[in-house]
Design a protein around this motif. Structure first.
Motif, PDB file in Angstrom:
ATOM      1  N   GLY A 183       0.781  -1.228   0.000  1.00  0.00           N
ATOM      2  CA  GLY A 183       0.000   0.000   0.000  1.00  0.00           C
ATOM      3  C   GLY A 183       0.807   1.269   0.000  1.00  0.00           C
ATOM      4  O   GLY A 183       0.417   2.252  -0.656  1.00  0.00           O
ATOM      5  N   ASP A 184       1.934   1.304   0.707  1.00  0.00           N
ATOM      6  CA  ASP A 184       2.703   2.544   0.788  1.00  0.00           C
ATOM      7  C   ASP A 184       3.201   3.015  -0.582  1.00  0.00           C
ATOM      8  O   ASP A 184       2.969   4.164  -0.966  1.00  0.00           O
ATOM      9  N   PRO A 185       3.898   2.165  -1.339  1.00  0.00           N
ATOM     10  CA  PRO A 185       4.342   2.644  -2.659  1.00  0.00           C
ATOM     11  C   PRO A 185       3.189   2.908  -3.610  1.00  0.00           C
ATOM     12  O   PRO A 185       3.251   3.848  -4.418  1.00  0.00           O
ATOM     13  N   MET A 205       8.829   7.864 -11.505  1.00  0.00           N
ATOM     14  CA  MET A 205       8.604   7.548 -10.096  1.00  0.00           C
ATOM     15  C   MET A 205       7.297   6.777  -9.904  1.00  0.00           C
ATOM     16  O   MET A 205       7.220   5.862  -9.085  1.00  0.00           O
ATOM     17  N   ILE A 206       6.283   7.154 -10.664  1.00  0.00           N
ATOM     18  CA  ILE A 206       5.001   6.448 -10.580  1.00  0.00           C
ATOM     19  C   ILE A 206       5.171   4.990 -11.016  1.00  0.00           C
ATOM     20  O   ILE A 206       4.682   4.067 -10.357  1.00  0.00           O
ATOM     21  N   ARG A 207       5.895   4.795 -12.127  1.00  0.00           N
ATOM     22  CA  ARG A 207       6.106   3.429 -12.624  1.00  0.00           C
ATOM     23  C   ARG A 207       6.885   2.589 -11.617  1.00  0.00           C
ATOM     24  O   ARG A 207       6.525   1.434 -11.343  1.00  0.00           O
ATOM     25  N   THR A 233       4.721   1.749  -8.574  1.00  0.00           N
ATOM     26  CA  THR A 233       3.672   0.792  -8.914  1.00  0.00           C
ATOM     27  C   THR A 233       4.249  -0.617  -9.042  1.00  0.00           C
ATOM     28  O   THR A 233       3.670  -1.596  -8.536  1.00  0.00           O
ATOM     29  N   GLU A 234       5.395  -0.722  -9.700  1.00  0.00           N
ATOM     30  CA  GLU A 234       6.052  -2.028  -9.834  1.00  0.00           C
ATOM     31  C   GLU A 234       6.463  -2.575  -8.469  1.00  0.00           C
ATOM     32  O   GLU A 234       6.341  -3.786  -8.203  1.00  0.00           O
ATOM     33  N   LEU A 241      -7.438  -2.803  -8.708  1.00  0.00           N
ATOM     34  CA  LEU A 241      -7.546  -1.517  -8.034  1.00  0.00           C
ATOM     35  C   LEU A 241      -6.283  -0.691  -8.218  1.00  0.00           C
ATOM     36  O   LEU A 241      -6.343   0.543  -8.340  1.00  0.00           O
ATOM     37  N   ALA A 242      -5.130  -1.343  -8.239  1.00  0.00           N
ATOM     38  CA  ALA A 242      -3.865  -0.631  -8.452  1.00  0.00           C
ATOM     39  C   ALA A 242      -3.878   0.024  -9.835  1.00  0.00           C
ATOM     40  O   ALA A 242      -3.482   1.197  -9.990  1.00  0.00           O
TER      41      ALA A 242
END
Length: 355
Positions: free
Chosen positions: A230-232, A318-320, A323-324, A346-347
């Motif tokens: 959840g944090d990342p 940073m988003i990628r 998410t990974e 949901l991710a």
């Protein structure tokens, strides 16, 4: 008590959350104090039910399912209570940010300020709007607490989840204050990342998941696994939100793309842009960023600056990466296949969005 709606049907779950929210608000109507104008009550009914992604209830629900809980009305109601807390946070955040639009409609403080002006009442319309919206937000926070406790789960289970609920509330309010502090501070990338983790990331993904898991009696290993996922993911969600706040389509996001720039919101994206700006760019940035009179041309110049410094590209990276990182953690989480599949979906919904 089970229902016939398939638990993996996201739109069906959203409809069930909305039904529980509507039913809870309807139950408050007869208890509204005699003699108190019903404008606040009516405005909150509209605001809570008017839209939203319902991500927090969804993550709470799947935290419960990941902890071995069965589908039923009590967990839908407990999860929906998080949406009332979200309404509190949105209403107060719009006051702090000076945002006049939310979900394509006037924000709550703007709604009441306009009512004051149209009615030609005595006093300052802006102060009336802010003060009334503060009370609306307070009421949503109180209702969230009430709805959570009245969800129908055994008291022991409610208390387990409520400990995490209380932690989430403290983090959000502390995060809001940290956001104010960072706005007058160094404006660094590290500071901005700390704000989004406390103010938004954990409150959007991690804590709702952990609330659901705690309600279900999930193991400490599951609680920790949900933090690692959840944090990342929550960080990535907020980074996407910051991009949309400047580059999004207002017709889709429901918010102006001027608000964050006029406010001088200390986002990671702006911190990245500032960190590589030359002297001339820095001087111009000081003139435009945080200027409450910023117009469309000035905003366009700031967007060009963000693009030219490579800040937007770095944010997308940073988003990628985050998410990974989240999805890799989810692969190792001690959850069943249905829960894992739902959380992957949901991710994707949280990151690949336009609003």
């Amino acid at each position: 008590m089970t229902v016939t709606v398939a638990p993996t049907d996201v739109s069906g779950l959203r409809a069930r959350f909305d039904a529980e929210l509507a039913a809870f608000l309807d139950r408050q109507g007869p208890d509204w104090p005699d003699g108190a104008p019903r404008g606040v009550f009516t405005a909150l009914q509209r605001f809570v039910l008017a839209g939203g992604k319902r991500l927090r209830p969804l993550f709470c629900y799947w935290g419960w399912r990941g902890g071995g809980g069965q589908d039923g009305v009590p967990i839908v109601m407990a999860s929906a209570a998080l949406e009332l807390f979200h309404a509190f946070a949105l209403i107060h955040d719009d006051i702090l940010d000076g945002s006049d639009r939310r979900r394509g409609e006037p924000s709550v403080h703007r709604l009441f300020a306009d009512l004051h002006a149209r009615s030609s009442w005595r006093g300052d319309p802006e102060a009336y709007g802010r003060n009334t919206a503060l009370l609306c937000g307070d009421l949503c926070a109180a209702w969230s607490d009430q709805m959570f406790h009245e969800c129908g789960l055994p008291t022991e289970q409610v208390h387990r989840g409520y400990a995490m609920f209380a932690l989430m509330r403290t983090e959000v309010i502390a995060g809001e204050y940290l956001d104010l502090v960072s706005g007058v501070g160094d404006g660094s990338v590290a500071s901005a990342l700390t704000v989004i983790r406390m103010k938004a990331a954990r409150y959007t993904v991690t804590r709702p998941l952990q609330i659901g898991a705690a309600l279900a009696g999930g193991s400490p290993e599951l609680i920790e696994a949900f933090a690692e996922f959840g944090d990342p993911l929550g960080d990535a969600f907020q980074l996407r939100d910051d991009v949309l706040g400047v580059f999004g389509d207002p017709a889709v996001t429901g918010k102006s793309i001027l608000d964050d720039l006029r406010e001088g919101k200390p986002t990671v994206m702006m911190a990245l842009a500032r960190s590589v700006a030359d002297r001339a760019q820095t001087a111009r940035l000081r003139e435009l960023f945080g200027n409450p009179e910023l117009d469309a041309d000035g905003a366009a110049e700031l967007r060009e600056f963000i693009e030219a410094t490579g800040a937007r590209t770095r944010i997308e990276q940073m988003i990628r990466v985050r998410t990974e990182q989240a999805l890799t953690a989810l692969e190792q989480a001690p959850v069943d296949g249905e829960t894992r599949s739902a959380l992957v979906g949901l991710a994707e919904q949280a990151i690949d969005r336009r609003s």
